[in-house]
Design a protein around this motif. Sequence first.
Motif: not given
Length: 1947
Positions: A968-969, A1662-1667, A1683-1687, A1692-1695
């Motif tokens: 996220d830099w 599904e993203l909520h399953l991933l770390k 993904l622990s900081k938020g998905t 936005s990449i996937l969309s």
Amino acid sequence: MSNFYEERATMIAAGDLQEFVPFGRDHCKHHPNALNLQLRQLQPASELWSSDGAAGLVGSLQEVTIHEKQKESWQLRKGVSEIGEEVDYDEELYVAGNMVIWSKGSKSQALAVYKAFTVDSPVQQALWCDFIISQDKSEKDYSSDEVEKCICILQSSCVNMHSIEGKDYIASLPFQVANVWPTKYGLLFERSSSSHELPPGPPREPLPTMFSMLHPLDEITPLVCKSGSLFGSSRVQYVVDHAMKIVFLNTDPSVVMTYDTVQGLHSVWDLRRVRTEEETVVLKFSEQGGTPQNVATSSSLTAHLRSLSKGDSPVASPFQNYSSIHSQSRSTSSPSLHSRSPSISNMAALSRAHSPALGVHSFSGVQRFNLSSHNQSPKRHSISHSPNSNSNGSFLAPETEPIVPELCMDHLWTETITNIREKNSQASKVFITSDLCGQKFLCFLVESQLQLRCVKFQESNDKTQLIFGSVTNIQAKDAAPVEIDTMLVLEGSGNLVLYTGVVRVGKVFIPGLPAPSLTMSNTMPRPSTPLDSVSTPNPLSKLLGSLDEAVLLSPVPELRDSSKLHDSLYNEDCTFQQLGTYIHSLRDPVHNRVTLELSNGSMVRITIPEIATSELVQTCLQAIKFILPKEVAVQMLVKWYSVHSAPGGPSYHSEWNLFVTCLMNMMGYNTDRLAWTRNFDFEGSLSPVIAPKKARPSETGSDDDWEYLLNSDYHQNVESHLLNRSLCLSPLEVSQMKDEDLSQNLSLDSSTLLFTHIPAIFFVLHLVYEELKLNTLMGEGIHSLVELLVQLARDLKLEAYVDHYYRDYPTLVRTTGQVCTIDQGQTGFMHRPSFFTSEPPSIYQWVSSCLKGEGMPPYPYLPVICERSRLVVLSIALYILGDESSVSDESSQYLSRISIAPQKSQAEQEENRFSFRHSTSVSSLAERLVVWMTNVGFALRDLETLPFGVALPIRDAIYHCREQPASDWPEAVCLLIGRQDLSKQACEGNLPKGKSSVTQVLSSDVPSGTETEEEDDGMNDMNQEVMSLIWSEDLRVQDVRRLLQSAHPVRVNVVQYPELSDHEFIEEKENRLLQLCQRTMALPVGRGMFTLFSYHPVPTEPLPIPKLNLTGRAPPRNTTVDLNSGNIDVPPNMTSWASFHNGVAAGLKIAPASQIDSAWIVYNKPKHAELANEYAGFLMALGLNGHLTKLATLNIHDYLTKGHEMTSIGLLLGVSAAKLGTMDMSITRLLSIHIPALLPPTSTELDVPHNVQVAAVVGIGLVYQGTAHRHTAEVLLAEIGRPPGPEMEYCTDRESYSLAAGLALGMVCLGHGSNLIGMSDLNVPEQLYQYMVGGHRRFQAGMHREKHKSPSYQIKEGDTINVDVTCPGATLALAMIYLKTNNRSIADWLRAPDTMYLLDFVKPEFLLLRTLARCLILWDDILPNSKWVDSNVPQIIRENSISLSEIELPCSEDLNLETLSQAHVYIIAGACLSLGFRFAGSENLSAFNCLHKFAKDFMTYLSAPNASVTGPYNLETCLSVVLLSLAMVMAGSGNLKVLQLCRFLHMKTGGEMNYGFHLAHHMALGLLFLGGGRYSLSTSDSSIAALLCALYPHFPAHSTDNRYHLQALRHLYVLAAEPRLLVPVDVDTNTPCYALLEVTYKGTQWYEQTKEELMAPTLLPELHLLKQIKVKGPRYWELLIDLSKGTQHLKSILSKDGVLYVKLRAGQLSYKEDPMGWQSLLAQTVANRNSEARAFKPETISAFTSDPALLSFAEYFCKPTVNMGQKQEILDLFSSVLYECVTQETPEMLPAYIAMDQAVRRLGRREMSETSELWQIKLVLEFFSSRSHQERLQNHPKRGLFMNSEFLPVVKCTIDNTLDQWLQAGGDGCVHAYLNGQPCEESQLSTLACFLVYHSVPAPRHLPSIGLEGNTSFAELLFKFKQLKMPVRALLRLAPLLLGNPQPMLM
């Protein structure tokens, strides 16, 4: 006298003179505009502007009538490029008639038209304005808002705004506007005062005169002003004073200047947003109605000022209270400011959220400002309480709301009142200028008095307000600011003079224009030109009169001029009347260009020269300016400027010499006597102009003059002249003079301007010198600067500094030199600043000490000028010393800021830029450093110009970060660390919505050849490139495309038996075609799934909808078979739903990110009525992808009133889906009209088609999804059991309505379970249970009793619930309400009955729904194995059920086998379906295997002999359900086994296979390839609800069947689809590629935290399953998405098509080229074999890097040629260095390696002329041995910046050897001489300096302090030298000299 002389001497030459014509004028003539044509008809030809453009400008201007001239106006501004950075060209806005023409220049070309606008009425004004787009009105957020750049065009009744993005707004004006001004916040309008309104009658309130509009869609609101009154309190009120006129408005600082026409005074106001307290004052005042006190406090400032000026006392005059609302102050003055909100009726102004397309005018003029009516204030609540409200009581106006003001003018300054005041002294021109020292002035030109008044102002220390100072008057006729901190003033005499601030710099000499002075016209009688008759285009020189060349010479005649005429203005006036052409006025200043209007009407544009062109001079001037007091600084700069810009000024290369001469003269040197400045080469010496004027009479002359002549260039030229030789003139001897010069000491003149500041100037120039050392590109500048510094250091007797320069530049700095003495007496005057240090600050030394871990004093730096030094110091402190606070806090202990007291504020201001923003989480020091550097704007370019030794620690940090960056830099950080993959990702991520470049990467172009044959089957826009990566082994995608296409005729293969007649055969064929058409009509739903969101439509073309082809072709002759031949009966409207689905499929191709608007949607409306169904589907699809929200309400209404059933269904469902879960009121109203139950009982019964009612009910469910809205739930609950009405209403298709109500109820209360707040009295679950199992109907509660009094005449139901109708809806409602709640008590209600008796009561189909519902409630109990599936079957069925494969049936009397077997298959199907929901989109292997097994079982049952017991229909249904479940689990994966099943079922036609089963099978196929493999299904609550609607397990029997389930709902699966495909894209080639991902799952109750490796492109879980997700090496650079900081980041990449940029590492091949990794392994073995570097062939480098610079380096420097000789060794070295850099992936170290090698070789050849390279090598060695680096290596042995372990020791050893050999060869004597302070021989100087630098030998001045004599042992020396921090190895070299041993000791 001398003053005048000097003034005459300074002339400034203006650059390039160009004729100026506004660009728009010419364009206007050719603009196809109605106005032009009318003009042609109305005017005689002579009056027209000649359209051929040939007539000269002057002529044409004369021919145009005055009236015409009035019309044109233009303004220029500095160009602003699209990106927003300033660029150096003009932009012009030209207005003529109805036209506005905006032209822009660019770097490459002159002006060109950018946009042209034509409006309906004449343009009154056009201007640029930036609007802020933000919802937040607070001041502090202003900086972050986005800005909409617009052009505003003011017409008489409205103002048009056009933004650069192409949005257009029109705002109508509720009043006549006199003037409009752009502000920082938006527009400001001045109302023109109409005459009838000026004397207001007593009960009238004055209306405000100034208004603001902050955005085109906002209200126009009155302006508030806050003025400090004379009694100290400040007061707030509206601006209502007509006497106040705005004369100037500036955006930064945001100030307004007004002129009071009554008092003739100018005031300055601060323009800012209103603060809330001011808002309340103004509004509250109007609320409570004014009492006399209020009004007294709010009487106006201007009224006070006026009464003072009239001599009255400022006591409030008597007030009279007219009514509690209309109180009016009656003072002697004209209308006073009166605090009262203008009562404005509350027409809700459009909010900004609305689209500009809904261009409702935000005003209705009459209602808003009713200028004519006396009754200005409509009634408020307070009226009834007022005693005398009779004036208003009769007139009851609607309740109004005051408009909240948005901007406020805060009083800052008013000019002082003078006794004599002219009435019309309004400023005609106002501007803000600053002088050369940054002091700001507000200048306004009062033309009537020929005065330019300049007010000095500055910011207060806390930055909140401006403080105004003294006023200076300058006589002027006109003036204009020039952006290089100066302004041009046109004096009354016609002279053009340059000022900086209020200091006069000098006259401007314009080559080509005569200077208006008598001398000229006297010496040269000037021929007059017939200017008046010029009508042909002439060159510029003719235009200005053919002035003779002699006139245009430099101003020498003026220098000789006598001064008698100087002050007589009259004479000068006479002069230029004769001259003919003189400057009339100035206009359009942009940057340093300005236009002069000449008296003959032509215009020329001139350029004022910059203050300095070379970077070095600029930097030095800046530094000196910074350190001097302001007055001195201005004088110095003025002197410099007038020298630099004199006519015939210096050429570029001599600017520095000129600067040195000028500076030293100002310090008191006589530069002509100094050896090194004397031979500066000027074109014509300017010394006499510069040299301080001596007080001696100039007539006598002196010897200096003779010497000067001998030294001049002219003398030398003559000496060498041929004539000279032929005449044998012997050259004069000049040399002896030079010698005598050296011997006689020159002294400094202490009376000069800068004499006292010499030490300060010297010190800042030294800091500039240190700063330049940090820029490798400034080498030449350093050489020049050193000479100046050495001279000053010697004269100031600063030995330490001289020594310092000697060590840096041994060849430039001789030990002896010419010294100018400074008298001891004078030294006292010299001001030594506090920051002056006797030890020279050295940046290299500072870094070196840090690396060695020694303490250092803070390094002094100049803010802004020495930014590099500051950066290097802080980064070393952070990274090497590990002090994290060094960059985060302002006052660093590593830097000492240099400042002189008054400069404080400016310096602070600069400091703030560098505050460290914790924008990202930063773990290590390296990351901290890199993020900080990008925050202060340090980029790769800067890094490359740092010397390699200093840059090494920074590069090391960068290398650390490159290995493991955070995802996220910001973009800049990624660029700095060289991760293009990340920076591209970051930059794509910030793109605004729209067709981003990502889609271009991934979009596929179908080659045109193939397009024709597969004439759009609707699947052309799929992304072939990505799909071929996902499914690379086979052609399954083509197969799917073949199965799902419905645009080609089908093959009708019927064999004609002999007994069949031809007619029967034709019927046979058509019957067969009818069967096949059942399949064709079912295809579009699946195709919609396959092509989901794959297309970005072009807004100018309609969306192509593939046609639904229901014809067939019969082999062998390919004859066409058609259903419309009339041979067989075809059901009516058979295709209506099929075309609807076809329209949905086409519409769903449109991606949600596409840019489409209301107009495009309407544009797609078909012309033919038969296509209406497709358009209805298209509308529904637009709702599902979110675009329908853009459709205007008007159009929605239009579509619904047409009464077309399909359109209404599509529209209602679409709008509801777009507003999912928003409880949007307008949509609710829309839906309620279509649901009788939501209308009041007395309302007219509307005849709404049944299917539309169903759609509306589901729509209510969608809009209220998850809200548990009570009223809605109550109505829907009742609607599930709605009884049939008395007539025929509600009698057909009741099942689908009941189901819809159930689904909608489930959605409204989705997942709320037992905690349905406030609904306990509704007994929702019990009521649903009753609907499910039957029983007595309850009495109808509530308002609908009336409707259901009489029972239906058609259907006899009695008073029991018809379970067949209500059960499905109720069952699913229960499932959704208790979804995932694991509520066992509710689940037990849904158990399948376990006795035969009870089984007979339940339809087997409903068992499927019950099982499904039960499993969805017990979500966590679902297990993916067949044992669990079977556990749902009750025991009685399991024991007695027949296995379908057995031949004979077991006979049993009391068991109904048919019931049992049907119950069995349906329960299993239900369990399978729940399994599908539970694992939807997960590709869970065990779930897949389990479902696949059941699908196979059902296939075999179908062909079993006793399938008839269960019934083929039931088995087909169950098979379809299992297949759908299987497709859900494998959604988007394109699994081959499922595809085979689908393909097999596709081929089955006829028999039991009806439309519904085909629909199910092709939906399964579509789900399997959802969105072309880019989408998958989600298992969120809302997704499951949508899937339940879409996959409801009862399929239509034929294409028009909506009895049990509305077909349109099949498309709601879109709401469950989410993009989950991650596509790695190689950042270098920009193509998709394979990459290895490591996905880490969070731990759950079923499994621990686990890792899984996937080969991308792949669907993610599904993203909520991933770390976290990680791109794994070794082939690609690693990349971690946490993904622990938020998905959000990953979402936005996937969309955005899931593009994840990756970058190949050096020497690696992509997985496509080298799937097994064998070729890469080969490269690795090469990489690990360092023994023989020669094995590396330059050719192989291309495997490792694609960097063109490295490839060409290999090409030119590493390839052997034929006869190499000793070059071979260098070649080998280069090859091995290159190899090293490339394999270690540190190509940036290549220059450092080579520079080190070159430096060592140069030292060996004794050619070191400067020691900076040696310093760098020393720093490199110190860095690698520094403690911080060692620690890092221990922590991460594999990481960190790498320099070959063999290279450094060799370098070190070579340097040691070279220096030691020098010592032995006699260098020791040199060192000895140096240490004792004696001179040594010239030839040894450079090597001596190298020795001193390399071994850190202290300067001789430090040695005496420790006592060098009489040392006996090395130990003693060691002890004494400890305090000097000299390294031991250096001491060993020195010991022999110091101990007196003859032989040097070598290590």
